[in-house]
Write an enzyme that holds these catalytic residues in place. Structure first.
Site, short mmCIF file in Angstrom:
data_model
loop_
_atom_site.label_atom_id
_atom_site.label_comp_id
_atom_site.label_asym_id
_atom_site.label_seq_id
_atom_site.Cartn_x
_atom_site.Cartn_y
_atom_site.Cartn_z
N GLU A 199 -2.43 8.52 -6.05
CA GLU A 199 -3.23 8.53 -4.83
C GLU A 199 -2.82 9.66 -3.89
OE1 GLU A 199 -2.93 4.58 -3.22
OE2 GLU A 199 -4.43 3.79 -4.61
N HIS A 209 0.64 2.89 2.35
CA HIS A 209 -0.34 1.97 1.76
C HIS A 209 0.41 0.81 1.15
CE1 HIS A 209 -3.32 0.06 -0.64
NE2 HIS A 209 -2.81 0.49 -1.79
N HIS A 224 0.12 -3.96 0.45
CA HIS A 224 -0.76 -5.10 0.20
C HIS A 224 -0.31 -6.34 0.97
CE1 HIS A 224 -1.22 -3.03 -4.02
NE2 HIS A 224 -1.90 -2.40 -3.08
N HIS A 234 -8.10 -5.36 -1.16
CA HIS A 234 -7.11 -4.45 -1.76
C HIS A 234 -5.82 -4.37 -0.95
CE1 HIS A 234 -6.33 -0.15 -3.56
NE2 HIS A 234 -5.23 -0.89 -3.49
#
Length: 271
Positions: free
Chosen positions: A121, A144, A146, A216
């Site tokens: 990513e 990033h 979760h 996500h």
């Protein structure tokens, strides 16, 4: 014989990477980084000295897939592809790498410490950094991850309207509005790693510091990696309070509009 690393005799850079390792540990401990889930990318250019600029690449140049004209000659620490946050927390230079963006803005090369390929990513993260540099923003980190309750809430379509979650999360505890004053943006589900996800995230980050990816995870930008983590952590606490109240059998009342307006005035908040 002791192994020489790029962090030796560079205390500011070492501190920056140690912060990344610390945050990676928090992400794992919170249950937000299963297997190799999540990514961290930090602009470390302010800590690069002349000797680092002369270092030769330890792997062949790699195409980014984008041309990022504002990042020419910039340096980044990136979590490695397929690497686990729990391992990055213990061995950041074996589970991540330092890269240099080449003068064409379209390729990068790894300069240290090992030829660990950055996250898949990376183009999305670098696109955000490119925009931050273009704007003259002081933000240098992207994270990033979760967060469980926030991802769970994204499965409720009623919560995905503009600023619905922002209003709800702000109302759970005063600190959320104080420490995440821009709220939470939302990006509808897109294939992970896709150009569409990157483009929509970039658009939402014009107005928010933290963006929820439906079903996500979240993507945050911050002054440094700890700042980005703190904003996610604050929002996650509010989500946890909401879920706890629902598990107790009631819909939490939340702070009123008047109470939140009072918070905005008292702390000179933008919204």
């Amino acid at each position: 014989m002791m192994t020489v690393t790029i962090l030796d005799n560079r205390p500011l850079l070492r501190h920056e990477i140690e912060q990344v390792a610390e945050v990676a540990g928090y992400l794992w401990q919170n249950g937000w980084a299963e297997r190799n889930g999540g990514n961290i990318t930090v602009n470390i250019t302010p800590f690069v000295d002349d000797d680092m600029r002369q270092m030769k690449a330890i792997a062949a140049p790699v195409a980014i897939g984008l041309t990022l004209k504002h990042l020419r000659g910039f340096y980044f620490y990136c979590k490695g592809t397929g690497k686990r946050m729990r391992d990055l927390a213990r061995w950041p230079m074996q589970n991540g790498s330092i890269i240099r963006i080449l003068d064409d803005g379209a390729h990068y090369e790894i300069i240290a410490d090992e030829p660990v390929k950055p996250t898949s990513e990376l183009p999305s993260h670098l696109a955000v950094h490119n925009r931050l540099v273009e704007k003259g923003s002081p933000y240098r980190a992207t994270v990033h991850t979760h967060p469980i309750e926030l991802v769970a809430m994204s499965h409720n379509p009623k919560m995905l309207g503009k600023d619905v979650l922002t209003r709800l999360l702000w109302s759970m505890i005063p600190e959320t509005k104080a420490f995440c004053p821009l709220g939470l943006g939302v990006v509808p589900y897109q294939l992970p790693g896709s150009n569409e996800l990157a483009e929509n995230t970039l658009r939402e980050l014009e107005d928010y510091d933290v963006v929820l990816w439906e079903k996500h995870g979240v993507f945050a930008k911050g002054l440094d990696v700890m700042d980005a983590f703190d904003q996610i952590d604050v929002l996650s606490k509010s989500a946890h309070i909401y879920v706890a109240a629902r598990q107790m059998g009631f819909e939490p009342e939340g702070m009123s509009d008047e109470q939140m307006a009072e918070m905005s005035r008292a702390f000179n908040l933008p919204r």
